[in-house]
Design a protein around this motif. Structure first.
Motif, PDB file in Angstrom:
ATOM      1  N   GLY A  53      45.624  34.341  -1.167  1.00  0.00           N
ATOM      2  CA  GLY A  53      46.011  35.034  -0.234  1.00  0.00           C
ATOM      3  C   GLY A  53      46.392  36.884  -0.523  1.00  0.00           C
ATOM      4  O   GLY A  53      46.760  37.505  -0.075  1.00  0.00           O
ATOM      5  N   ASN A  54      45.980  37.261  -1.960  1.00  0.00           N
ATOM      6  CA  ASN A  54      46.151  38.363  -2.418  1.00  0.00           C
ATOM      7  C   ASN A  54      44.227  39.319  -2.255  1.00  0.00           C
ATOM      8  O   ASN A  54      43.492  39.976  -3.370  1.00  0.00           O
ATOM      9  CB  ASN A  54      46.443  38.298  -3.741  1.00  0.00           C
ATOM     10  N   LEU A  55      44.542  38.854  -0.702  1.00  0.00           N
ATOM     11  CA  LEU A  55      43.581  40.366  -0.102  1.00  0.00           C
ATOM     12  C   LEU A  55      43.688  41.845  -1.351  1.00  0.00           C
ATOM     13  O   LEU A  55      42.802  41.964  -1.737  1.00  0.00           O
ATOM     14  CB  LEU A  55      43.007  40.201   1.232  1.00  0.00           C
ATOM     15  N   ALA A  56      44.773  42.632  -0.456  1.00  0.00           N
ATOM     16  CA  ALA A  56      44.409  44.426  -1.054  1.00  0.00           C
ATOM     17  C   ALA A  56      44.245  43.927  -2.185  1.00  0.00           C
ATOM     18  O   ALA A  56      43.575  45.234  -3.623  1.00  0.00           O
ATOM     19  CB  ALA A  56      46.079  44.780  -1.333  1.00  0.00           C
ATOM     20  N   ALA A  57      44.975  42.871  -4.069  1.00  0.00           N
ATOM     21  CA  ALA A  57      45.297  42.945  -5.501  1.00  0.00           C
ATOM     22  C   ALA A  57      43.267  43.165  -5.416  1.00  0.00           C
ATOM     23  O   ALA A  57      43.528  43.945  -6.558  1.00  0.00           O
ATOM     24  CB  ALA A  57      45.979  42.402  -5.736  1.00  0.00           C
ATOM     25  N   ASN A  58      42.490  41.540  -4.905  1.00  0.00           N
ATOM     26  CA  ASN A  58      41.973  41.248  -5.728  1.00  0.00           C
ATOM     27  C   ASN A  58      41.228  42.673  -4.962  1.00  0.00           C
ATOM     28  O   ASN A  58      40.148  42.922  -5.536  1.00  0.00           O
ATOM     29  CB  ASN A  58      41.541  39.916  -4.265  1.00  0.00           C
ATOM     30  N   ALA A  59      40.443  43.058  -4.245  1.00  0.00           N
ATOM     31  CA  ALA A  59      39.643  43.928  -3.934  1.00  0.00           C
ATOM     32  C   ALA A  59      40.177  45.358  -4.371  1.00  0.00           C
ATOM     33  O   ALA A  59      39.257  45.761  -4.674  1.00  0.00           O
ATOM     34  CB  ALA A  59      40.253  44.864  -1.981  1.00  0.00           C
ATOM     35  N   ALA A  60      41.480  45.989  -4.942  1.00  0.00           N
ATOM     36  CA  ALA A  60      41.295  46.813  -5.860  1.00  0.00           C
ATOM     37  C   ALA A  60      41.190  46.326  -6.601  1.00  0.00           C
ATOM     38  O   ALA A  60      40.125  47.625  -7.949  1.00  0.00           O
ATOM     39  CB  ALA A  60      43.444  46.972  -5.577  1.00  0.00           C
ATOM     40  N   ALA A  61      41.794  45.340  -7.344  1.00  0.00           N
ATOM     41  CA  ALA A  61      40.774  45.161  -8.850  1.00  0.00           C
ATOM     42  C   ALA A  61      39.132  44.826  -8.461  1.00  0.00           C
ATOM     43  O   ALA A  61      38.268  45.384 -10.392  1.00  0.00           O
ATOM     44  CB  ALA A  61      41.044  43.174  -9.161  1.00  0.00           C
ATOM     45  N   MET A  62      38.404  44.588  -7.528  1.00  0.00           N
ATOM     46  CA  MET A  62      37.071  44.271  -7.899  1.00  0.00           C
ATOM     47  C   MET A  62      36.666  46.113  -7.544  1.00  0.00           C
ATOM     48  O   MET A  62      35.748  46.819  -7.878  1.00  0.00           O
ATOM     49  CB  MET A  62      36.502  44.170  -6.196  1.00  0.00           C
ATOM     50  N   ILE A  63      37.321  47.052  -7.059  1.00  0.00           N
ATOM     51  CA  ILE A  63      37.037  48.238  -7.004  1.00  0.00           C
ATOM     52  C   ILE A  63      37.329  49.006  -8.366  1.00  0.00           C
ATOM     53  O   ILE A  63      36.413  49.932  -8.746  1.00  0.00           O
ATOM     54  CB  ILE A  63      38.112  49.473  -5.674  1.00  0.00           C
ATOM     55  N   MET A  64      38.015  48.707  -9.126  1.00  0.00           N
ATOM     56  CA  MET A  64      38.672  49.219 -10.607  1.00  0.00           C
ATOM     57  C   MET A  64      37.173  49.026 -11.187  1.00  0.00           C
ATOM     58  O   MET A  64      37.197  49.037 -11.930  1.00  0.00           O
ATOM     59  CB  MET A  64      39.782  49.335 -10.582  1.00  0.00           C
ATOM     60  N   LEU A  65      36.871  47.164 -11.277  1.00  0.00           N
ATOM     61  CA  LEU A  65      35.616  46.522 -12.131  1.00  0.00           C
ATOM     62  C   LEU A  65      34.350  47.613 -11.424  1.00  0.00           C
ATOM     63  O   LEU A  65      33.540  47.003 -12.805  1.00  0.00           O
ATOM     64  CB  LEU A  65      35.194  45.295 -11.360  1.00  0.00           C
ATOM     65  N   GLY A  66      34.627  48.139 -10.966  1.00  0.00           N
ATOM     66  CA  GLY A  66      33.153  49.141 -10.448  1.00  0.00           C
ATOM     67  C   GLY A  66      32.817  48.833  -8.580  1.00  0.00           C
ATOM     68  O   GLY A  66      31.385  49.569  -7.725  1.00  0.00           O
ATOM     69  N   ALA A  67      32.921  48.000  -7.660  1.00  0.00           N
ATOM     70  CA  ALA A  67      32.363  47.081  -6.575  1.00  0.00           C
ATOM     71  C   ALA A  67      33.223  48.569  -5.493  1.00  0.00           C
ATOM     72  O   ALA A  67      34.199  49.346  -5.687  1.00  0.00           O
ATOM     73  CB  ALA A  67      33.132  46.455  -6.512  1.00  0.00           C
ATOM     74  N   SER A  68      32.398  49.382  -4.631  1.00  0.00           N
ATOM     75  CA  SER A  68      32.129  49.955  -3.547  1.00  0.00           C
ATOM     76  C   SER A  68      33.523  49.285  -2.791  1.00  0.00           C
ATOM     77  O   SER A  68      34.169  50.334  -1.872  1.00  0.00           O
ATOM     78  CB  SER A  68      31.427  50.997  -3.344  1.00  0.00           C
ATOM     79  N   ALA A  69      32.634  48.136  -2.653  1.00  0.00           N
ATOM     80  CA  ALA A  69      33.779  48.090  -1.155  1.00  0.00           C
ATOM     81  C   ALA A  69      33.733  46.512  -1.797  1.00  0.00           C
ATOM     82  O   ALA A  69      33.096  45.748  -2.417  1.00  0.00           O
ATOM     83  CB  ALA A  69      32.413  47.861   0.238  1.00  0.00           C
ATOM     84  N   VAL A  70      34.856  45.180  -0.563  1.00  0.00           N
ATOM     85  CA  VAL A  70      34.236  44.205  -0.981  1.00  0.00           C
ATOM     86  C   VAL A  70      34.516  43.505   0.595  1.00  0.00           C
ATOM     87  O   VAL A  70      34.529  44.001   1.162  1.00  0.00           O
ATOM     88  CB  VAL A  70      35.933  43.492  -1.477  1.00  0.00           C
ATOM     89  N   ASP A  71      33.950  41.868   0.868  1.00  0.00           N
ATOM     90  CA  ASP A  71      33.290  41.756   1.950  1.00  0.00           C
ATOM     91  C   ASP A  71      34.387  40.723   1.990  1.00  0.00           C
ATOM     92  O   ASP A  71      34.995  39.415   0.721  1.00  0.00           O
ATOM     93  CB  ASP A  71      31.941  40.748   2.627  1.00  0.00           C
TER      94      ASP A  71
END
Lengths: 551, 371
Positions: free
Chosen positions: A432-450
């Motif tokens: 349920g933590n979409l924004a937190a997961n997305a932000a963490a992925m971005i900080m690990l190097g992703a440009s976007a998440v699906d």
């Protein structure tokens, strides 16, 4: 003494073997029959109970027995009609008389292979433990040395780039006086500016018409009215012709996969297109079932689906595990990218999607050398699917966090971290933590998440979870009407309501992203690769992801 | 927050002017270090303009190491400047064995070579010396370039000026950047001290660079040996300047477009919008995402100030033809150039890049919106 025949039930399963056990309260039940009617599995059925009642009518105890026949609900012990715990019975019950309860001692997988057919289902990996992403914390908080920003008032740029971005030395620029100008006659790859959370590939066919329409309306509203450029991938199976010819096509990413379903129609619609699509996704793999093909069962291939996909009705549509016309990475990737790029005159970014794997870096390095590759999407093991073998879903695949991190750091080594965007999929918002997961992925190097399952749960109330709840997507019996082509089921879903929820979800995700980035002092650019912002309370994880350990 | 004091003049002046400006700006500041970079040198270096000057500090062991290395590399000392260290009661400065600014003669094969060749030699030499000294902190080298001198030490800037004997006014230059260090984020380490210098480019910064790690990763992956160090998040500002202006050969104002990019709708109105749009995407990782105020100079002697859009760090530029000061606080400007047209003082907006031309002739405010 009971006759021996009454005890000989050894060939049957006890309800304790089942993952969900129905709790039915006779005192509340009005025998309306709604629960048995709605149950997608027919896991409960009306039953007749013979009861022996002891009672006394006298002022002094004068017990006598009465035999009474009553009617009620019984859970069946047929493994093919197991209770999935979907809870539709509770939903329709007017008296709260019935509910399924999870049975942690179940032995479901021991028995769900009758006829030598392994267990197949839809959904996600049945692993309820917290994902790596949910263990990551944002620990670099700006305060005094670097004043935190106000998420409510400050301007934030929550956008990302999808497309091949040339390095500055490859840009066709020249200085004339004090100005830079663009030199003529040079190809500049197409790049789209989008919201960093996308709706991942889910096809019309896998999704019901109402669900797909709801998603499509939602993202269109987000773009046109809210100004949030959310895009959505079609999944394999084409897109409605009316949409292909509309100006809204720019918000969609048609996907081409190994079955090429729908592509005859897409190619034929090319001359009538008034807008280019956002991008083209070439699917080579899926996180939920790596190395496995797809199958749209014949009972889902109704008139609408057959028309969009360009196939006859009522036949199984199998997508092979690989693109059959290709035999090497050069063929499979380079030529497909080239072909797709040519179809739209090199105006549309084209990128592959693969399942999470230890070999992702090999694909990445191939793409890094291909100037037309627009991105790489990696779908981790927590990705969902409409149909797969349970063993594929539960045991195959690679976690997304380290896969993306390795790829990003590989790009950093090559100095190409800004040239080839990485898109992370699979397990975003699992808890349920979409924004937190997305932000963490971005900080690990992703440009976007699906996202896929997340939007199904939030926008349409998908019942699935990591305890194997529901997960009936493959059967065409989705009780919510999300993954079915049965009009009696999908009419339960109001596309307008789905669209409304899509809009709410993305608006709220944008606010939450601001609430994460503001205290970290980031507002002007998406903090891609800002790994110093992250910590984790697990040393091995910290070492593997090359982030700080904090406890 | 660091105190920044930059002065550019058409005549030689002493760094004491910068340091006294720092002193007036000191209130509320711990003054835990001083960094000085001087360009266009006067005094004893006035006649040594073409000779590269190696600036640094070292222990006795480090000095031996330095001499051995430079001798083997073929450099010959032309002139050796060492401050006459003065120690007085109450001074809280731990002196090191040696502080030096040495003008060298190039190894003979290099003397006629092109600028790019000798610049590479000087940089590689400095990097080698840095690596050698970093093992045991026996040798710190801050710059190795013609007509530029760097001094850095831990302590109160005013005490340090006395310690180094700068108050005798013999050391002079026409462009001087000085930073009074506020030690907040990092251990006191000389390589973390601004201003940072690389191949004629120099910057010092106020604030904190929240995008430090992605920028560091981008710079270190450019395959340029000078892009290293990063003991301070502010070092990247100097290297981005060098990358944009020297490596990519972009006009200076694009430095601002890179580190503080315009929004897309603002770019549309720029005459060079098309180029800018490509550049913004391509150099996306170099956006600083401050809040920061940056003061720097480039090899031709142009000195500038700019800020990011958050503008949470102050800055002011003032003066008159022949002498301009770029300060982090108003009182510093009053101290450095008291006689000036005060209403003409410039407080840069988030879109401004204030540039003072070489020899402090003119000040220009370049507005990013108009390009």
């Amino acid at each position: 003494m009971e006759p021996a025949s009454r005890l000989d039930h050894n060939g049957q399963l006890t309800l304790q073997e089942f993952p969900y056990i129905i709790q039915w309260r006779e005192d509340r039940c009005t025998r309306c029959g709604r629960c048995t009617a709605v149950c997608p599995q027919q896991a409960i059925e009306p039953a007749v109970f013979a009861q022996r009642l002891v009672h006394s009518d006298s002022v002094t105890p004068m017990p006598s027995t009465v035999r009474k026949v009553s009617h009620g609900i019984r859970q069946v012990n047929d493994i093919d009609r197991y209770c999935t715990g979907c809870g539709m019975c509770s939903l329709v019950c007017p008296n709260m008389a019935i509910a399924p309860h999870y049975n942690p001692h179940h032995k479901f997988l021991f028995h769900k292979n009758l006829g030598g057919t392994p267990y197949k289902r839809g959904g996600r990996r049945n692993d309820p433990s917290p994902s790596t992403l949910d263990k990551l914390k944002f620990t670099r908080i700006s305060m005094l040395t670097d004043p935190a920003l106000d998420a409510g008032r400050h301007e934030f740029y929550i956008r990302t780039l999808l497309g091949r971005i040339p390095s500055p030395d490859k840009l066709p620029l020249k200085a004339t006086g004090k100005r830079l100008i663009v030199k003529d006659g040079h190809f500049v790859p197409p790049v789209r500016e989008i919201f960093p959370i996308r709706i991942g590939s889910m096809s019309i066919g896998a999704l019901s018409p109402h669900m797909w329409e709801g998603l499509a309306m939602g993202i269109t509203y987000l773009n046109e009215v809210e100004g949030i450029p959310v895009v959505m991938c079609s999944g394999e199976g084409g897109m409605p012709l009316r949409l292909l010819r509309s100006r809204f096509l720019k918000y969609f990413i048609p996907q081409i996969a190994s079955g090429y379903f729908g592509w005859d129609e897409i190619i034929h619609a090319l001359p009538d297109m008034v807008e280019d699509p956002c991008a083209i996704e070439i699917k080579y793999g899926q996180g939920a079932k790596p190395g496995d093909g797809g199958l749209l069962m014949s009972y889902k291939v109704l008139k609408l689906i057959a028309g969009i996909r360009g196939v006859p009705m009522h036949i199984d549509l199998a997508s092979p595990p690989t693109h059959q016309t290709k035999y090497s990475i050069e063929e499979a990737v380079a030529k497909m990218i080239q072909s797709m790029s040519m179809a739209w005159g090199f105006r549309v970014p084209v990128y592959p999607k693969i399942s999470g794997t230890k070999t992702a870096q090999a694909v990445l390095n191939n793409l890094a050398r291909n100037p037309y590759a627009a991105a790489l999407c990696i779908d981790g093991e927590d990705g969902g699917t409409g149909a797969a073998y349970n063993v594929s879903m539960d045991k195959m695949g690679h976690p997304i966090a380290s896969n993306i991190r390795d790829c990003y750091l590989d790009l950093v080594k090559q100095g190409k971290q800004n040239e080839l965007p990485l898109i992370a999929a699979g397990g975003m918002g699992k808890a349920g933590n979409l924004a937190a997961n997305a932000a963490a992925m971005i900080m690990l190097g992703a440009s976007a998440v699906d996202i896929g399952k997340y939007i199904m749960q939030t926008a349409a109330g998908c019942l699935g979870d990591e305890y194997n709840r529901c997960n009936l997507c493959n059967t065409g019996k989705c009780p919510r009407g999300i993954t079915t082509q049965n009009p009696r089921l999908y009419r339960r879903l109001d596309p307008d309501k789905v669209a409304e929820r899509v809009v709410e979800v993305f608006k709220s995700a944008e606010i939450e992203l601001k609430k994460i980035f503001a205290p970290m002092g980031r507002s002007t650019q998406l903090p891609i690769g800002m790994s110093d912002g992250l910590s984790v309370g697990d040393k091995a994880m910290a070492e593997r992801l090359k982030i700080d350990y904090a406890c | 927050m660091c105190r920044l004091s930059a002065i550019t003049s058409s005549t030689y002046f002493s760094p004491m002017e910068n340091i006294l400006a720092l002193e007036t700006m000191k209130e509320g500041h711990d003054g835990s270090g001083l960094g000085l970079v001087m360009k266009d040198l006067g005094g004893p270096f006035e006649d040594l303009k073409s000779y590269p000057i190696l600036s640094g500090t070292c222990s006795n062991k480090g000095l031996d190491m330095l001499d051995d290395y430079m001798q083997q590399a073929g450099f010959r000392i032309k002139y050796n400047w060492e401050p006459k260290i003065k120690r007085t009661a109450g001074m809280e400065i731990e002196p090191r064995d040696h502080y030096f600014a040495r003008a060298y003669q190039y190894p003979s094969p290099y003397e006629p070579k092109a600028q790019v060749e000798w610049e590479r030699l000087l940089l590689e030499t400095r990097m080698d010396l840095r690596r050698m000294g970093e093992k045991d902190n026996s040798l710190f080298v801050f710059s190795f370039y013609p007509d530029c001198l760097t001094l850095k030490e831990v302590g109160d800037p005013l005490q340090l000026s006395e310690f180094f004997g700068l108050d005798d006014l013999s050391l002079q230059a026409k462009v001087i950047l000085a930073q009074g260090r506020q030690n907040t984020n990092y251990a006191i380490y000389l390589y973390a001290c601004h201003p940072f210098f690389i191949q004629g480019y120099c910057t010092m910064t106020n604030g904190e660079n929240t995008a430090f790690v992605p920028i560091r990763e981008y710079l270190t992956s450019r395959e340029f040996s000078g892009y290293t160090g990063y003991n301070s998040d502010s070092e990247v500002f100097a290297h981005i300047l060098h990358f944009a202006h020297r490596q990519l050969k972009y006009p200076l104002t694009y430095y601002k477009d890179i580190i503080t990019p315009l929004k897309d709708e603002e770019i549309l109105d720029r005459p060079d919008g098309k180029a800018l749009s490509l550049l913004k995407k391509s150099l996306r990782p170099l956006c600083i995402d401050g809040p920061n105020m940056v003061i720097g100079f480039v090899p031709d002697g142009t000195i500038f100030m700019l800020q990011d859009s958050k503008k949470l760090r102050p800055g002011v530029v003032g003066g008159a033809a022949g002498k301009y000061a770029l300060m982090s606080e108003m009182c510093g400007l009053d101290r450095a150039v008291p006689q000036r047209d005060r209403p003409a003082d410039i407080f840069p907006s988030k879109y401004d890049m204030v540039m003072v031309t070489p020899n402090a002739q003119e000040v220009h405010v370049w507005n990013q919106l108009h390009g």
